[in-house]
Design an enzyme around this catalytic site. Structure first.
Site, PDB file in Angstrom:
ATOM      1  N   LYS A  64       0.842  -1.197   0.000  1.00 22.71           N
ATOM      2  CA  LYS A  64       0.000   0.000   0.000  1.00 22.71           C
ATOM      3  C   LYS A  64       0.877   1.248   0.000  1.00 22.71           C
ATOM      4  O   LYS A  64       1.927   1.294   0.647  1.00 22.71           O
ATOM      5  CB  LYS A  64      -0.922  -0.006   1.222  1.00 22.71           C
ATOM      6  CG  LYS A  64      -1.978   1.100   1.220  1.00 22.71           C
ATOM      7  CD  LYS A  64      -2.918   0.947   2.412  1.00 22.71           C
ATOM      8  CE  LYS A  64      -3.992   2.017   2.435  1.00 22.71           C
ATOM      9  NZ  LYS A  64      -4.923   1.860   3.580  1.00 22.71           N
ATOM     10  N   SER A  84     -10.191  -0.700   6.596  1.00 26.03           N
ATOM     11  CA  SER A  84      -9.521  -0.698   5.291  1.00 26.03           C
ATOM     12  C   SER A  84      -8.688  -1.926   4.982  1.00 26.03           C
ATOM     13  O   SER A  84      -8.016  -1.969   3.955  1.00 26.03           O
ATOM     14  CB  SER A  84      -8.648   0.554   5.160  1.00 26.03           C
ATOM     15  OG  SER A  84      -9.447   1.704   5.184  1.00 26.03           O
ATOM     16  N   SER A 132      -9.647   1.829   2.520  1.00 25.78           N
ATOM     17  CA  SER A 132      -8.856   2.600   1.582  1.00 25.78           C
ATOM     18  C   SER A 132      -7.742   1.786   0.917  1.00 25.78           C
ATOM     19  O   SER A 132      -7.056   2.282   0.026  1.00 25.78           O
ATOM     20  CB  SER A 132      -8.207   3.779   2.327  1.00 25.78           C
ATOM     21  OG  SER A 132      -7.311   3.297   3.328  1.00 25.78           O
TER      22      SER A 132
END
Length: 544
Positions: free
Chosen positions: A125, A227, A203
């Site tokens: 990420k 997330s 996210s």
């Protein structure tokens, strides 16, 4: 005193310390902490699909094939890069793709395997520091930031032989599903790649899409409000958010110091266990990780157990709490049917027992209204940017400004409510069960307890006949192994987690894709330009 009571006392004390803001880290190089925790990845049966297509493999299958000389790290990396070149213009799962560095790392692994991962390509990420590769958190604030070192989790994974295939696209500053900083939707759900309206989960949208779309073997994300488990459930993955402190967040661009977690989004329970076993453990740069109970045998927990008649059985007697909203009549009929089928499967496993659990009268108040106090923590650490130009916070600037309007007494009241909620979970909801099913990531992520999201089937959404449905299982402090036992038993009896989405229509490689590859390949550690008033270390320190 039982280990569970020790865990409970340690967790309550640690939670109080973090909330009080006394936990502070010294920001130094993490190389000394980067050595992988030694864990053996077992040989596993390799599915026909995985033997035919390397991008289909799980981590355990890839390691098994490499040991047999039937797969190389270079071949696996090249296969993923080929899929990225073909389908990334549609998926938009990546923000940076250091392809040449990934191939070079793969060649080194083929020459000399190092660590248990030994050549497994991963999606990271884009809020994790990656040395020499842009780390933007998909924001205006960090648009040109290139870290000089890796985040602890990244350092541990690469020391274990993992390869950084690319930086996963994410919600701007980890606040929404993946969009551009100004709000234009980018990453799609890999199961509905031509329809941006189907929720891909946020996210950690990019890490989820990359694994679901077979453009990485596994990935890591962060969770501050759902997330990790949300994109996992939305895209047919197994996502594990560990207990707060079980993994380090050093080198992660922060959102909320009292709620940020790091963890894996994987293809099945065993892969999630492999990833977490490497990421977990004390880190001198994140005091939330220090002085905790030892990490359990996560990989062992993720291997299904069978009795003498080859029946799948639970590794230990496990009471599965079913709360009142799990089978609520207001639940859509197709999802309700999948939940009932999940319960039927679990109830039939020897050693598993379903028990009804209730919520206290103030449950909705504690999990709703007081959940908003997190906004003040977010606003505080970004205050210099808000003062300079609120538009630097992009699409979510309104929520950051809302945080500024919360008073000190509101924050204190919210922390008291959080402590009450934690007690009601541990001493009330879970008084008669070992794990509890959830319909939302909140409140377990808000209070730092572990939870795991896993696929339980598919339903139709609009014109799409096959969109993943998942469920969430929450556990007690530091009992990630118990969650993995549930997932391993269920996945040994079902095949939802082995199903993959159809490939999207191939699109011509866009100029944006070439830009992301070039940006990663040419990145060098730099400062962040004239609008950046703080270093990332200073931003992280403020959030403490």
């Amino acid at each position: 005193m039982s280990q569970r009571e020790v865990n409970r006392r340690v967790f309550l004390a640690r939670t109080a310390a973090v909330t009080a803001g006394v936990a502070a880290a010294s920001f130094v190089d993490v190389a000394a902490e980067a050595a992988p925790r030694r864990r053996t990845i077992p040989d596993v049966p390799v599915r026909t699909e995985a033997a035919a297509d390397p991008t289909e493999v799980t981590i355990a299958e890839a390691v098994t094939l490499m040991r047999r000389g039937k797969l190389t790290a270079t071949g696996l990396t090249e296969a993923y890069l080929e899929r990225i070149s073909r389908y990334e213009p549609t998926y938009q799962a990546y923000n940076a793709i250091p392809s040449e560095a990934a191939l070079e790392a793969a060649r080194r692994q083929d020459q000399r395997r190092t660590g248990p991962l030994g050549g497994i390509p991963l999606c990271i990420k884009d809020n994790y520091y990656t040395a020499g590769v842009t780390t933007t958190a998909n924001s205006f604030v960090f648009a040109s930031f290139v870290p000089p070192y890796d985040a602890t989790s990244v350092a541990r994974l690469t020391a274990a032989g993992g390869i950084v295939l690319g930086k996963g696209q994410m919600g701007p500053l980890a606040t929404t599903r993946a969009t551009t900083p100004n709000g234009t939707i980018t990453t799609v759900n890999a199961w509905t790649p031509t329809d941006v309206t189907v929720d891909p989960g946020g996210s950690s949208t990019g890490p989820g899409c990359a694994v679901a779309g077979r453009m990485a073997t596994s990935s890591i994300g962060t969770q501050t409000g759902g997330s990790i488990v949300n994109p996992s459930m939305a895209q047919n993955l197994t996502g594990l958010k560990p207990t707060m402190g079980r993994t380090s967040i050093y080198g992660v661009i922060p959102l909320s110091y009292t709620r940020d977690h790091s963890g894996p989004l994987a293809r099945d329970a065993l892969d999630a266990a492999i990833m977490l076993s490497i990421m977990a453990g004390p880190d001198r740069n994140d005091v939330r990780t220090l002085g905790l109970p030892p990490v359990a045998d996560l990989i062992g927990a993720a291997l299904p157990r069978r009795d003498g008649t080859n029946r799948v059985v639970m590794r230990r007697p496990t009471r599965i709490g079913v709360p009142p909203d799990y089978l609520a009549s207001s639940t859509p009929a197709d999802i309700l049917a999948l939940r009932k089928a999940f319960l039927t499967t679990m109830a039939a496993i020897p050693g598993a027992r379903l028990v009804d659990v209730g919520y206290p009268d103030d449950w909705s108040l504690l999990t709703g209204v007081f959940n908003n106090v997190r906004l003040s923590e977010r606003a505080e650490q970004m205050l210099p940017f808000l003062q300079q130009d609120p538009t630097l916070l992009g699409v979510s600037s309104i929520s950051w400004l809302q945080g500024l309007l919360l008073s000190g007494d509101e924050w204190i009241t919210g922390q008291r409510a959080k402590n009450r909620l934690l007690r009601e979970i541990l001493d009330g909801v879970m008084a008669h069960c070992d794990v509890v099913l959830q319909t939302s990531p909140n409140p377990f992520d808000a209070v730092g307890l572990p939870e795991l999201g896993l696929p339980i089937g598919f339903h139709a959404v609009g014109a799409h006949p096959k969109v993943p449905v998942g469920t969430i299982v929450g556990g007690r402090p530091y009992e990630e192994d118990r969650l993995l036992e549930i997932a391993a038993a269920y996945q040994s009896l079902t095949d939802w987690h082995t199903q993959r989405p159809a490939d999207p229509p191939a699109a011509a490689a866009s100029g944006d894709l070439h830009r992301r590859v070039a940006k990663a390949a040419g990145a060098k550690p730099t400062d962040r330009g004239t609008v950046r008033r703080l270093t990332p270390e200073q931003v992280a320190a403020q959030s403490a």
